[in-house]
Design a protein around this motif. Structure first.
Motif, PDB file in Angstrom:
ATOM      1  N   LEU A  12      30.442  57.020  46.501  1.00 28.23           N
ATOM      2  CA  LEU A  12      30.031  56.157  47.610  1.00 28.23           C
ATOM      3  C   LEU A  12      31.007  56.283  48.779  1.00 28.23           C
ATOM      4  O   LEU A  12      30.591  56.377  49.942  1.00 28.23           O
ATOM      5  CB  LEU A  12      29.933  54.703  47.151  1.00 28.23           C
ATOM      6  CG  LEU A  12      29.490  53.698  48.217  1.00 28.23           C
ATOM      7  CD1 LEU A  12      28.130  54.071  48.782  1.00 28.23           C
ATOM      8  CD2 LEU A  12      29.462  52.294  47.633  1.00 28.23           C
ATOM      9  N   GLU A  13      32.296  56.314  48.478  1.00 21.90           N
ATOM     10  CA  GLU A  13      33.300  56.483  49.526  1.00 21.90           C
ATOM     11  C   GLU A  13      33.088  57.814  50.247  1.00 21.90           C
ATOM     12  O   GLU A  13      33.138  57.885  51.485  1.00 21.90           O
ATOM     13  CB  GLU A  13      34.704  56.431  48.925  1.00 21.90           C
ATOM     14  CG  GLU A  13      35.814  56.504  49.935  1.00 21.90           C
ATOM     15  CD  GLU A  13      37.205  56.428  49.301  1.00 21.90           C
ATOM     16  OE1 GLU A  13      38.172  56.594  50.058  1.00 21.90           O
ATOM     17  OE2 GLU A  13      37.322  56.202  48.079  1.00 21.90           O
ATOM     18  N   VAL A  47      29.954  57.549  52.533  1.00 22.99           N
ATOM     19  CA  VAL A  47      30.242  56.759  53.743  1.00 22.99           C
ATOM     20  C   VAL A  47      31.055  57.609  54.721  1.00 22.99           C
ATOM     21  O   VAL A  47      30.759  57.641  55.915  1.00 22.99           O
ATOM     22  CB  VAL A  47      30.979  55.448  53.389  1.00 22.99           C
ATOM     23  CG1 VAL A  47      31.514  54.758  54.634  1.00 22.99           C
ATOM     24  CG2 VAL A  47      30.044  54.516  52.627  1.00 22.99           C
ATOM     25  N   LYS A  48      32.063  58.325  54.219  1.00 25.07           N
ATOM     26  CA  LYS A  48      32.852  59.201  55.086  1.00 25.07           C
ATOM     27  C   LYS A  48      31.971  60.294  55.681  1.00 25.07           C
ATOM     28  O   LYS A  48      32.112  60.638  56.851  1.00 25.07           O
ATOM     29  CB  LYS A  48      34.012  59.824  54.314  1.00 25.07           C
ATOM     30  CG  LYS A  48      35.169  58.903  54.104  1.00 25.07           C
ATOM     31  CD  LYS A  48      36.294  59.628  53.378  1.00 25.07           C
ATOM     32  CE  LYS A  48      37.449  58.699  53.101  1.00 25.07           C
ATOM     33  NZ  LYS A  48      38.513  59.378  52.345  1.00 25.07           N
ATOM     34  N   GLY A  49      31.062  60.837  54.881  1.00 28.13           N
ATOM     35  CA  GLY A  49      30.150  61.872  55.369  1.00 28.13           C
ATOM     36  C   GLY A  49      29.234  61.371  56.472  1.00 28.13           C
ATOM     37  O   GLY A  49      28.874  62.121  57.382  1.00 28.13           O
ATOM     38  N   ILE A  50      28.865  60.109  56.417  1.00 25.97           N
ATOM     39  CA  ILE A  50      28.032  59.515  57.469  1.00 25.97           C
ATOM     40  C   ILE A  50      28.865  59.248  58.723  1.00 25.97           C
ATOM     41  O   ILE A  50      28.405  59.446  59.845  1.00 25.97           O
ATOM     42  CB  ILE A  50      27.383  58.211  56.962  1.00 25.97           C
ATOM     43  CG1 ILE A  50      26.336  58.526  55.896  1.00 25.97           C
ATOM     44  CG2 ILE A  50      26.768  57.420  58.095  1.00 25.97           C
ATOM     45  CD1 ILE A  50      25.836  57.311  55.130  1.00 25.97           C
ATOM     46  N   ASN A 103      38.441  51.616  44.095  1.00 26.43           N
ATOM     47  CA  ASN A 103      38.799  52.862  43.441  1.00 26.43           C
ATOM     48  C   ASN A 103      40.186  52.751  42.803  1.00 26.43           C
ATOM     49  O   ASN A 103      40.389  53.126  41.646  1.00 26.43           O
ATOM     50  CB  ASN A 103      38.774  53.983  44.489  1.00 26.43           C
ATOM     51  CG  ASN A 103      38.695  55.355  43.882  1.00 26.43           C
ATOM     52  OD1 ASN A 103      39.217  55.593  42.808  1.00 26.43           O
ATOM     53  ND2 ASN A 103      38.061  56.265  44.588  1.00 26.43           N
ATOM     54  N   THR A 104      41.139  52.184  43.526  1.00 22.20           N
ATOM     55  CA  THR A 104      42.500  52.015  43.013  1.00 22.20           C
ATOM     56  C   THR A 104      42.533  51.063  41.820  1.00 22.20           C
ATOM     57  O   THR A 104      43.203  51.329  40.820  1.00 22.20           O
ATOM     58  CB  THR A 104      43.425  51.482  44.126  1.00 22.20           C
ATOM     59  OG1 THR A 104      43.381  52.388  45.217  1.00 22.20           O
ATOM     60  CG2 THR A 104      44.837  51.328  43.643  1.00 22.20           C
ATOM     61  N   SER A 105      41.789  49.969  41.906  1.00 20.86           N
ATOM     62  CA  SER A 105      41.765  48.990  40.807  1.00 20.86           C
ATOM     63  C   SER A 105      41.169  49.587  39.543  1.00 20.86           C
ATOM     64  O   SER A 105      41.686  49.371  38.439  1.00 20.86           O
ATOM     65  CB  SER A 105      40.943  47.763  41.216  1.00 20.86           C
ATOM     66  OG  SER A 105      41.522  47.136  42.323  1.00 20.86           O
ATOM     67  N   ILE A 106      40.109  50.344  39.699  1.00 20.96           N
ATOM     68  CA  ILE A 106      39.474  50.958  38.528  1.00 20.96           C
ATOM     69  C   ILE A 106      40.403  51.999  37.914  1.00 20.96           C
ATOM     70  O   ILE A 106      40.547  52.069  36.684  1.00 20.96           O
ATOM     71  CB  ILE A 106      38.110  51.575  38.910  1.00 20.96           C
ATOM     72  CG1 ILE A 106      37.139  50.462  39.315  1.00 20.96           C
ATOM     73  CG2 ILE A 106      37.535  52.381  37.755  1.00 20.96           C
ATOM     74  CD1 ILE A 106      35.851  50.971  39.941  1.00 20.96           C
ATOM     75  N   LEU A 120      34.843  48.288  55.116  1.00 21.77           N
ATOM     76  CA  LEU A 120      34.094  48.885  54.017  1.00 21.77           C
ATOM     77  C   LEU A 120      34.900  49.978  53.329  1.00 21.77           C
ATOM     78  O   LEU A 120      35.002  50.009  52.094  1.00 21.77           O
ATOM     79  CB  LEU A 120      32.761  49.449  54.525  1.00 21.77           C
ATOM     80  CG  LEU A 120      31.902  50.184  53.508  1.00 21.77           C
ATOM     81  CD1 LEU A 120      31.468  49.247  52.382  1.00 21.77           C
ATOM     82  CD2 LEU A 120      30.695  50.802  54.183  1.00 21.77           C
ATOM     83  N   LEU A 121      35.501  50.863  54.119  1.00 20.63           N
ATOM     84  CA  LEU A 121      36.319  51.926  53.528  1.00 20.63           C
ATOM     85  C   LEU A 121      37.522  51.352  52.793  1.00 20.63           C
ATOM     86  O   LEU A 121      37.889  51.843  51.724  1.00 20.63           O
ATOM     87  CB  LEU A 121      36.760  52.916  54.606  1.00 20.63           C
ATOM     88  CG  LEU A 121      35.669  53.853  55.105  1.00 20.63           C
ATOM     89  CD1 LEU A 121      36.187  54.678  56.275  1.00 20.63           C
ATOM     90  CD2 LEU A 121      35.160  54.752  54.003  1.00 20.63           C
TER      91      LEU A 121
END
Length: 134
Positions: free
Chosen positions: A57-58, A61-64, A16-19, A8-9
């Motif tokens: 969102l990233e 997810v890291k915070g969780i 993120n990189t593609s955008i 997922l990460l």
């Protein structure tokens, strides 16, 4: 869930990189990519919004995951102890030497739960083989 978190990460980072690439690389030799990169101001704003949403969102997810990972060892030890105690309780119940009204003696089940208790106590958090042992 934990087996899919790295995927997922990775997916979030790739998105993120593609955008970011779409926003920062408006020129290319490939006509198809050039058509994608030549976007209107409104579309550029939407792509920027997608970049922000992906980064948020990233971060969520890291915070969780951070508390889960930091408490992993303590949770493992606590849950291992609870599971071993539950197996001991079941083994005692089937030993026929408990304080319940109805005595049930089943040596096979008593031995089975004692062996499960022992296997649980021998598990370690570091080995995938141990996770599959039960």
């Amino acid at each position: 869930v934990s087996s899919k978190t790295s995927q997922l990460l990775s997916l979030l980072r790739e998105a993120n990189t593609s955008i970011r690439w779409l926003l920062l690389q408006p020129t290319t030799n490939d006509p198809k990519l050039e058509a994608v990169c030549k976007i209107s101001a409104r579309m550029r704003e939407e792509v920027l919004g997608a970049l922000v949403d992906t980064a948020l969102l990233e971060d969520k997810v890291k915070g969780i995951l951070i508390p889960l990972v930091s408490n992993r060892q303590a949770n493992w030890l606590r849950l291992q102890e609870e599971a071993a105690q539950a197996m001991d309780d079941l083994a005692v119940y089937f030993s026929g030497q408990h304080a319940l009204k109805r005595k049930v003696r089943n040596e096979e089940l008593e031995e089975f739960f004692r062996s499960l208790q022992q296997r649980i106590e021998e598990l370690s958090l570091s080995s995938q083989e141990d996770m599959a042992a039960l």
